[in-house]
Every structure is written in C-alpha cells, then in structure tokens.
Motif scaffolding. Structure first.
Motif, PDB file in Angstrom:
ATOM      1  N   TRP A   1      -1.411  10.868   2.115  1.00 52.86           N
ATOM      2  CA  TRP A   1      -0.554  11.992   2.531  1.00 52.86           C
ATOM      3  C   TRP A   1      -1.220  13.340   2.315  1.00 52.86           C
ATOM      4  CZ3 TRP A   1       5.152  11.129   2.953  1.00 52.86           C
ATOM      5  CH2 TRP A   1       5.857  11.978   3.655  1.00 52.86           C
ATOM      6  N   GLY A   2      -1.774  14.048   3.202  1.00 58.81           N
ATOM      7  CA  GLY A   2      -2.629  15.086   2.752  1.00 58.81           C
ATOM      8  C   GLY A   2      -1.461  16.484   2.877  1.00 58.81           C
ATOM      9  N   ASP A   3      -1.994  17.642   1.979  1.00 61.13           N
ATOM     10  CA  ASP A   3      -1.112  18.678   1.907  1.00 61.13           C
ATOM     11  C   ASP A   3      -1.070  19.658   3.072  1.00 61.13           C
ATOM     12  OD1 ASP A   3      -3.905  19.799   1.901  1.00 61.13           O
ATOM     13  OD2 ASP A   3      -3.825  20.175  -0.169  1.00 61.13           O
ATOM     14  N   ASP A   4      -1.545  18.990   4.350  1.00 60.11           N
ATOM     15  CA  ASP A   4      -1.637  19.802   5.464  1.00 60.11           C
ATOM     16  C   ASP A   4      -0.442  19.131   6.349  1.00 60.11           C
ATOM     17  OD1 ASP A   4      -2.437  17.329   6.158  1.00 60.11           O
ATOM     18  OD2 ASP A   4      -4.287  18.060   7.624  1.00 60.11           O
ATOM     19  N   GLY A   5       0.492  18.246   5.787  1.00 62.43           N
ATOM     20  CA  GLY A   5       1.738  17.701   6.305  1.00 62.43           C
ATOM     21  C   GLY A   5       1.351  16.411   7.335  1.00 62.43           C
ATOM     22  N   ASN A   6       0.045  16.136   7.171  1.00 56.91           N
ATOM     23  CA  ASN A   6      -0.225  14.854   7.976  1.00 56.91           C
ATOM     24  C   ASN A   6      -0.656  13.592   7.185  1.00 56.91           C
ATOM     25  OD1 ASN A   6      -0.601  16.055  10.646  1.00 56.91           O
ATOM     26  ND2 ASN A   6      -2.452  17.204   9.860  1.00 56.91           N
ATOM     27  N   ILE A   7      -0.496  12.583   7.732  1.00 57.23           N
ATOM     28  CA  ILE A   7      -0.562  11.130   7.009  1.00 57.23           C
ATOM     29  C   ILE A   7      -1.870  10.763   7.692  1.00 57.23           C
ATOM     30  CG2 ILE A   7      -0.258   8.934   6.666  1.00 57.23           C
ATOM     31  CD1 ILE A   7       2.966   9.718   6.592  1.00 57.23           C
ATOM     32  N   TYR A   8      -3.045  10.359   6.681  1.00 58.23           N
ATOM     33  CA  TYR A   8      -4.199   9.668   7.400  1.00 58.23           C
ATOM     34  C   TYR A   8      -4.237   8.311   7.255  1.00 58.23           C
ATOM     35  CZ  TYR A   8      -5.770  14.581   7.616  1.00 58.23           C
ATOM     36  OH  TYR A   8      -5.780  16.023   8.003  1.00 58.23           O
ATOM     37  N   PHE A   9      -4.810   7.535   8.060  1.00 57.99           N
ATOM     38  CA  PHE A   9      -4.750   5.906   7.719  1.00 57.99           C
ATOM     39  C   PHE A   9      -5.438   5.374   8.785  1.00 57.99           C
ATOM     40  CE2 PHE A   9      -2.001   7.142  11.565  1.00 57.99           C
ATOM     41  CZ  PHE A   9      -2.312   6.083  12.462  1.00 57.99           C
ATOM     42  N   THR A  10      -5.988   3.954   8.283  1.00 55.63           N
ATOM     43  CA  THR A  10      -7.118   3.409   9.245  1.00 55.63           C
ATOM     44  C   THR A  10      -6.344   2.644  10.286  1.00 55.63           C
ATOM     45  OG1 THR A  10      -8.211   2.798   6.973  1.00 55.63           O
ATOM     46  CG2 THR A  10      -8.629   1.530   8.937  1.00 55.63           C
ATOM     47  N   ASN A  11      -6.781   2.945  11.475  1.00 57.67           N
ATOM     48  CA  ASN A  11      -6.139   2.480  12.642  1.00 57.67           C
ATOM     49  C   ASN A  11      -6.713   0.952  13.112  1.00 57.67           C
ATOM     50  OD1 ASN A  11      -8.506   2.687  14.133  1.00 57.67           O
ATOM     51  ND2 ASN A  11      -8.225   4.725  14.498  1.00 57.67           N
ATOM     52  N   ASN A  12      -6.007   0.163  13.916  1.00 53.12           N
ATOM     53  CA  ASN A  12      -6.575  -1.011  14.247  1.00 53.12           C
ATOM     54  C   ASN A  12      -7.835  -1.233  14.773  1.00 53.12           C
ATOM     55  OD1 ASN A  12      -5.746   0.166  16.776  1.00 53.12           O
ATOM     56  ND2 ASN A  12      -4.295  -1.340  17.036  1.00 53.12           N
TER      57      ASN A  12
ATOM     58  N   ASP B   1       0.702  -1.154   0.013  1.00 52.23           N
ATOM     59  CA  ASP B   1       0.121  -0.017  -0.033  1.00 52.23           C
ATOM     60  C   ASP B   1       0.775   1.534  -0.096  1.00 52.23           C
ATOM     61  OD1 ASP B   1      -2.080   1.795  -0.072  1.00 52.23           O
ATOM     62  OD2 ASP B   1      -3.047   1.367   1.898  1.00 52.23           O
ATOM     63  N   PRO B   2       1.653   1.526  -0.950  1.00 59.65           N
ATOM     64  CA  PRO B   2       2.340   2.781  -1.019  1.00 59.65           C
ATOM     65  C   PRO B   2       1.527   3.856  -1.387  1.00 59.65           C
ATOM     66  CG  PRO B   2       2.821   1.571  -3.046  1.00 59.65           C
ATOM     67  CD  PRO B   2       1.709   0.797  -2.052  1.00 59.65           C
ATOM     68  N   PHE B   3       2.038   5.129  -1.185  1.00 64.94           N
ATOM     69  CA  PHE B   3       1.509   6.234  -1.514  1.00 64.94           C
ATOM     70  C   PHE B   3       2.530   7.562  -1.420  1.00 64.94           C
ATOM     71  CE2 PHE B   3       0.746   5.613   2.889  1.00 64.94           C
ATOM     72  CZ  PHE B   3       1.259   6.875   3.568  1.00 64.94           C
ATOM     73  N   PHE B   4       2.211   8.477  -2.404  1.00 71.39           N
ATOM     74  CA  PHE B   4       3.399   9.489  -2.352  1.00 71.39           C
ATOM     75  C   PHE B   4       3.053  10.668  -1.431  1.00 71.39           C
ATOM     76  CE2 PHE B   4       4.234   7.517  -6.260  1.00 71.39           C
ATOM     77  CZ  PHE B   4       5.735   7.662  -6.403  1.00 71.39           C
ATOM     78  N   SER B   5       4.068  11.714  -1.132  1.00 69.60           N
ATOM     79  CA  SER B   5       3.912  12.865  -0.266  1.00 69.60           C
ATOM     80  C   SER B   5       3.426  13.826  -1.551  1.00 69.60           C
ATOM     81  CB  SER B   5       5.252  13.288   0.119  1.00 69.60           C
ATOM     82  OG  SER B   5       6.258  13.577  -0.824  1.00 69.60           O
ATOM     83  N   PRO B   6       2.775  15.062  -1.036  1.00 73.44           N
ATOM     84  CA  PRO B   6       2.179  15.817  -1.936  1.00 73.44           C
ATOM     85  C   PRO B   6       3.404  16.402  -2.839  1.00 73.44           C
ATOM     86  CG  PRO B   6       1.399  16.282   0.352  1.00 73.44           C
ATOM     87  CD  PRO B   6       2.516  15.401   0.324  1.00 73.44           C
ATOM     88  N   ASP B   7       4.629  16.548  -2.547  1.00 73.28           N
ATOM     89  CA  ASP B   7       5.740  16.865  -3.472  1.00 73.28           C
ATOM     90  C   ASP B   7       6.107  15.779  -4.297  1.00 73.28           C
ATOM     91  OD1 ASP B   7       7.228  15.665  -1.659  1.00 73.28           O
ATOM     92  OD2 ASP B   7       8.446  17.453  -0.985  1.00 73.28           O
ATOM     93  N   GLY B   8       5.782  14.547  -3.975  1.00 74.20           N
ATOM     94  CA  GLY B   8       6.401  13.592  -4.587  1.00 74.20           C
ATOM     95  C   GLY B   8       7.789  13.112  -4.318  1.00 74.20           C
ATOM     96  N   GLU B   9       8.436  13.715  -3.378  1.00 70.98           N
ATOM     97  CA  GLU B   9       9.788  13.374  -3.092  1.00 70.98           C
ATOM     98  C   GLU B   9       9.701  12.305  -1.923  1.00 70.98           C
ATOM     99  OE1 GLU B   9      12.109  14.337  -4.751  1.00 70.98           O
ATOM    100  OE2 GLU B   9      10.947  15.485  -6.201  1.00 70.98           O
ATOM    101  N   SER B  10       8.808  11.761  -1.509  1.00 72.83           N
ATOM    102  CA  SER B  10       8.991  10.748  -0.501  1.00 72.83           C
ATOM    103  C   SER B  10       7.457   9.930  -0.619  1.00 72.83           C
ATOM    104  CB  SER B  10       8.613  11.447   1.073  1.00 72.83           C
ATOM    105  OG  SER B  10       9.754  12.522   1.181  1.00 72.83           O
ATOM    106  N   ILE B  11       7.646   8.675  -0.006  1.00 66.86           N
ATOM    107  CA  ILE B  11       6.866   7.591  -0.537  1.00 66.86           C
ATOM    108  C   ILE B  11       6.463   6.973   1.066  1.00 66.86           C
ATOM    109  CG2 ILE B  11       6.404   5.452  -1.380  1.00 66.86           C
ATOM    110  CD1 ILE B  11       8.559   5.997  -3.350  1.00 66.86           C
TER     111      ILE B  11
END
Length: 637
Positions: free
Chosen positions: A185-196, A137-147
C-alpha cells in the motif's frame, strides 16, 4: 498516569497543584479504586514520587512512539501469542508489522482454514480478525489503520481490505490477481500488486481502474515481478525478480512512473528500511543489509549479512520478516536446522527418513524401487539436484554444468534422473545417469523453454510443461522420442495447465487446470488428449500423482489435505469419490509441480516437513533495529 495525563498541564508545578485538588482527580470507567485511609501516607509519598518523574519527563521532553524504544537502544525479544494464536505454515507471506510498529498481523488458524490474527503490542494476546477466512500475504495501510490481504476462495485470488479494528472486509480486485505475488500500500493511496500476468499493477485502495505499471524483462530471463515493497513517496518499489527458481532470484527497483525495472543484484525478498537501507532476504535463510538511496532507487555499497536462520519458503522464495517505519524488525526463525524428509502414512503419522539430512528442500522424487531419492535443495544458495541412497546413506550431487536445477523425475527403469535446469540462459529439461557416470544431456529436442517433465513407462513418449509467467502461458507438450524434432502441443487453452503425470500403463494423463476458475485435477486419455476429459477434484485440487499400480490417484489441496481416488485405468477410465486421508499444513507443497512422492507399496508418502514454516506460537522482534544498522555506514563501499 492514566488518572491525570501529564499533557493536560503546562508545567510540573501546575501538575503538582492539580494533584492536591480532589476536584481534578478522575477515574477510568470500569476501574474500582479502593485504597483505605490508612494507606494515605503511602499514597502521598507515591504522588510526590510521581510528580518528580513527571517533572523529569516534562523537562527532558522525551517522547517515545509505541513500538519503539529510546534512541540507540536495541532490544531483542520474543513475541508470544499464547495458546489461542499461532502462525500457520503457508507457502506465502504470513506476517506484517504496521508502520508505527504498534501492531503485528499474521496468518493464523480458523479451524479447518486460515485467517488473519492481530496483536496490539500493548495487549497480552492476539485476536482473530473476522471476515478474513483463507487470507494470506497481509500488509498495512500507511496509517496502520487498515490491512490489505489476499484470499483464494474457489481458486480465484482476490485482493481485499479490512479495517484493523475488524469490521467487514471489502473486495478491491477479484479478476486479475496472481495466485501468489504479493502487494503493498503506497502513500499515494494506491495498492500495488502482482497481477495474473506476473506484471506489476496498481489500483486505488477504494477500488476502480487497474493500471499496469511494469512488465518483466523476459529477454534477460526475468519471468515475474513479485512481492512489491513501495518506498516512501511512491516513486519506486522494490520487487522480487523471479527467474525460474529461488536460487536464481534477483531483486529489482521499479520506477512506478515509467515502469523501468533495474536489476540491483542477487536476492529474493527485499524490504526498505527508513531511512536509507534495504534488507534483502535470501534463499539460504539470511538477511543482508545495504545502504540505499530511496530518492534515486539505487543501491549504495555491498550488502552485508546481519541475520541468519530466518524462515524461507522453498516454493516461491519469500522470507518471513517485516520492518516498520520506526525501525522494528519482526521475523520468524527457522527451527531445528531446516527442512527434513519424512515418511507419512495414510493416517498422517510421520516418521523421519534420515535425521542427518537437513536443508532447504524444494522438490523430490523416489526411485521406482524405493531405494533412492533425487532431491533439489538450495543449501549453497543455488538450486541443485542431489542423490540420496537410503540403504547406505550416501549423498552426492548430480547436477553439474547447469544452474537452477530442480523438479527431478526418474526414468521408469530407475537408471536415469531427468530434471529442469538452466544453461546459457535457457531453462529446459536435462537427464543424467543416477550414478553420475555420464554428463548432463538435453532431455528434449530443440530449444524449448520448459518447466516440468514426465516420462512415459515404455520410453516412447516424454511430456513437458512450457515455462510459464502470465495466465494461460502454461501448456502441456509431448515428444514422441525418435520421431518429433520439437515438442508438440498436447493440451492448451487460455487457462493454465500444469503438474502433469502419466498413469503407470501410459494410457491416461492427470494434470491441474484452472479452467473452472480454481485449480482442479482432471484426467484425459493419452496421447489422444482431446477425446475425453474427467473432472476428479471438487473444491480445489493440486499435485496429482498415481499410485505405482495405477489403482489410485492422489492429490492435495492448498489447505494441506491429502485425498485418494479409486480409479480404473484400463481401456476405459473409471473413478470413484475422493476420500480424505489426512491434513498436514506443515508439509511442504509445490503449487506448479509436486512436493511429495508415493512409495511403491502405496501405503506411505515421501514428503518434506518444512521446519522453516511449521506452525509457531511466537515470532522474534528487534526494537530499534535501525540503530544497529547505522554501524554499517562504516562498511567499505
């Protein structure tokens, strides 16, 4: 163009003058320029042509971002990865595209395991990303420089981040992440994820305090908020609303400030398309598109089918596609018409069961005599249980008057099939005669919400697993037929327990528990389950199943390996060391249930060859897909 970048000069005339001045000519390091004097006339002609082209460029001021094509141009292509890279079959999201459309990341091989691979669109091949072993389940940062990505090493799911250039990964969350459920990865600097707990949480991309954002509306049958896609501005997120089976899924919009979740209709895997559209992946391998108001988080108009034959995972409803902010669509195509049933011998060799039987297969169960198969499919977009006669080839529907029917099992005498299904918003266990000569009837007393069933050989007991959502919500229950009026707790703790199966003589129960921090297979006495406990698997184990004569216990791993354990199931329990039979990642798995059955002879397994998720060395890509979708504005509202 690389010798003399045009953007150094204010006009075409200035650029032409620079070309005539040898002092301004530069070479890229590592490139050897060896043109002979006799070619000078050709070079001059080439330079004049180049000046003309650059002048046209400067006059027109056309700028096309990498990963895009010209306005209005829709280009379809195949993105090949060569011999070194291949997209692995996993029961989760396996691909992503950067916001700019310049980069593609996918889950590929790491020898015996899996890892992330990246393909820059201006490069001919993909390369592995170090320190991503076990990633999904990969996803990019808003600037595309991190995964961002997830791993499940040791059974504990962790959320990690790594630079796209491939330095060391760092852990963001390692104590409250769902085993599957995704992130963005939101453009507010947070990562949103499904918790356990199957709710939606957020955390800063650098780590720190975890905040719960929204919880599922269980009163309306929503059990999980999965696979978020954060919209621009980070005010809303699209999510999968899991209702118990992929055929019953809906999509929703979460207000990330208030936590309010709005159900916006049927679908399984939504993704936002800038500006003003939403793509909806469905359980029948299609992509639908509708207009969408991202500022209000509301759907506008009716979704329209635009693409079919897109790979779909039957265990969790993910659809294998991604969309960049520049309007590029990346997707994995279904191969060979869908899933198929296969026999797999103890060495891993496969043989087709029936080449005419295709579709999106979720679960299966082989009759005690090995002549019939009960199978749950989603051919119509709704989960249904069907019967397949191996001798005659006859194929008929069994589940009527219910929805989201799946996870079939046989009664020991082979006359009836029990399965899970929903009626009047209650998901519980039901039975029906295998020949369809009676009506669907409840298999459990009371109104318990159930998600698995197993029937004891003598018919005296039935074992169930409660419907689960958050960690520790999956517990094992038992009913003594004719005695109990409601299911009684058999095994319960603050950890999840599931995939239970009784030994042929009814004395022992095998199941999966996450009490060690990882899914592992255990065995206990039955029905006195608290009197002893035996650990069977080491390093992860799921999907336990007894051989029909009770001489072996089989289980699988999340890597697709099949193990066999010699056992003794008399008045005392004995077991040997697990022996690895084969590894087949392309064969379907079912994390909270089973994705296979054992033939009565113990020499082969009935499994699902997931053609929608087989390892592939290419993906499909559509550049400027957004331009094609603009035509949908003419569709009726």
């Amino acid at each position: 163009l690389e010798k003399l970048p045009a953007d150094r000069f204010a006009s075409a005339a200035e650029f032409s003058a620079a070309l005539a001045n040898p002092a301004t000519t530069t070479l890229r390091p590592g490139v050897q320029f060896t043109a002979a004097n006799r070619r000078r006339g050709w070079l001059v002609a080439g330079v004049l042509a180049l000046v003309t082209l650059v002048a046209g460029y400067l006059i027109g001021h056309r700028q096309t971002a990498p990963g895009s094509v010209g306005p209005g141009e829709v280009v379809r292509a195949t993105l090949a990865f060569g011999d070194s890279g291949a997209v692995q079959s996993i029961g989760n999201v396996r691909l992503a595209i950067s916001p700019s459309g310049r980069r593609v990341v996918f889950v590929g091989s790491d020898g015996a395991d899996q890892q992330l691979w990246i393909r820059e669109l201006d490069q001919p091949t993909a390369r592995p990303i170090p320190d991503t072993r076990g990633a999904f389940d990969p996803f990019f940062s808003p600037d595309g420089e991190s995964i961002g990505f997830f791993t499940g090493a040791g059974g504990r799911t962790a959320l990690k981040v790594i630079p796209a250039n491939g330095s060391a990964a760092r852990v963001v969350v390692d104590d409250s992440v769902a085993s599957y459920g995704g992130g963005d990865w939101g453009d507010d600097g947070n990562i949103y994820f499904t918790n356990n707990g199957r709710s939606l949480s957020r955390v800063a991309s650098t780590g720190g305090i975890i905040t719960r954002v929204a919880t599922p509306d269980t009163a309306n049958g929503i059990k999980e908020l999965d696979f978020p896609d954060v919209l621009p501005g980070s005010k809303f997120a699209l999510v999968m609303l899991w209702k118990g089976s992929i055929g019953g899924n809906h999509i929703g919009v979460v207000d990330l400030e208030t936590g309010q979740t709005t159900d916006i209709g049927p679908g399984s895997y939504p993704r936002y398309i800038t500006p003003g559209f939403v793509a909806i992946g469905t359980s029948d391998s299609r992509i639908l598109v509708a207009r969408f108001d991202a500022r209000k988080g509301t759907l506008i108009g009716t979704p329209v089918p635009v693409l079919q034959s897109v790979a779909t995972d039957a265990s969790n409803g993910t659809v294998q596609y991604a969309v960049s902010e520049t309007g590029t669509l990346l997707y994995q195509q279904v191969a060979l018409g869908g899933d198929a049933l296969v026999w797999v011998d103890r060495a891993g060799a496969t043989t087709p069961v029936d080449t005419t039987m295709r579709g999106l297969i979720q679960n299966l169960a082989l009759s005690p005599d090995g002549t019939q198969i009960a199978v749950s499919t989603t051919e119509t977009g709704e989960s249904e249980v069907w019967m397949k006669q191996l001798r005659t080839g006859a194929y008929s529907k069994l589940s009527f008057d219910v929805t989201s029917a799946d996870r079939p099992v046989w009664t020991p005498d082979g006359r009836k099939v029990a399965f899970l299904a929903t009626r009047n918003n209650l998901r519980t266990a039901w039975t029906r005669r295998a020949d369809g000569s009676d009506s669907t009837r409840p298999a459990s007393p009371g109104n318990a919400k159930l998600d698995e069933i197993w029937l004891e050989q003598s018919g005296r007991y039935a074992v169930f697993r409660s419907e689960g959502s958050g960690t520790g919500s999956r517990r094992l229950l038992v009913v003594e037929n004719g005695v109990d009026t409601v299911p009684r707790t058999l095994i319960q703790s603050r950890f999840d327990h599931y995939s239970m199966v009784l030994s042929p003589n009814g004395r022992w129960i095998a199941y999966v528990s996450e009490e060690s921090g990882a899914p592992e297979v255990y065995v206990r006495p039955f029905p006195n389950a608290d009197s002893a406990r035996f650990a069977i698997s080491v390093g992860g184990g799921i999907e336990p199943l007894w051989r029909r004569d009770g001489a072996e216990l089989f289980f699988r791993t999340s890597r697709g390996e099949m193990f066999a354990v010699p056992v003794g199931t008399g008045t005392t329990f004995e077991h040997g060391t697990p022996q690895r039979l084969f590894s087949a990642p392309g064969l379907m798995q079912s994390i909270y249930h089973r994705g296979y059955d054992v033939h009565p002879d113990g020499k082969r397994f009935l499994m699902v060859s997931s053609f929608s998720g087989l390892t592939t060395r290419q993906l499909n890509i559509i550049f400027n897909w957004r331009a094609e979708l603009e035509k949908l504005k003419q569709a009726p509202r």
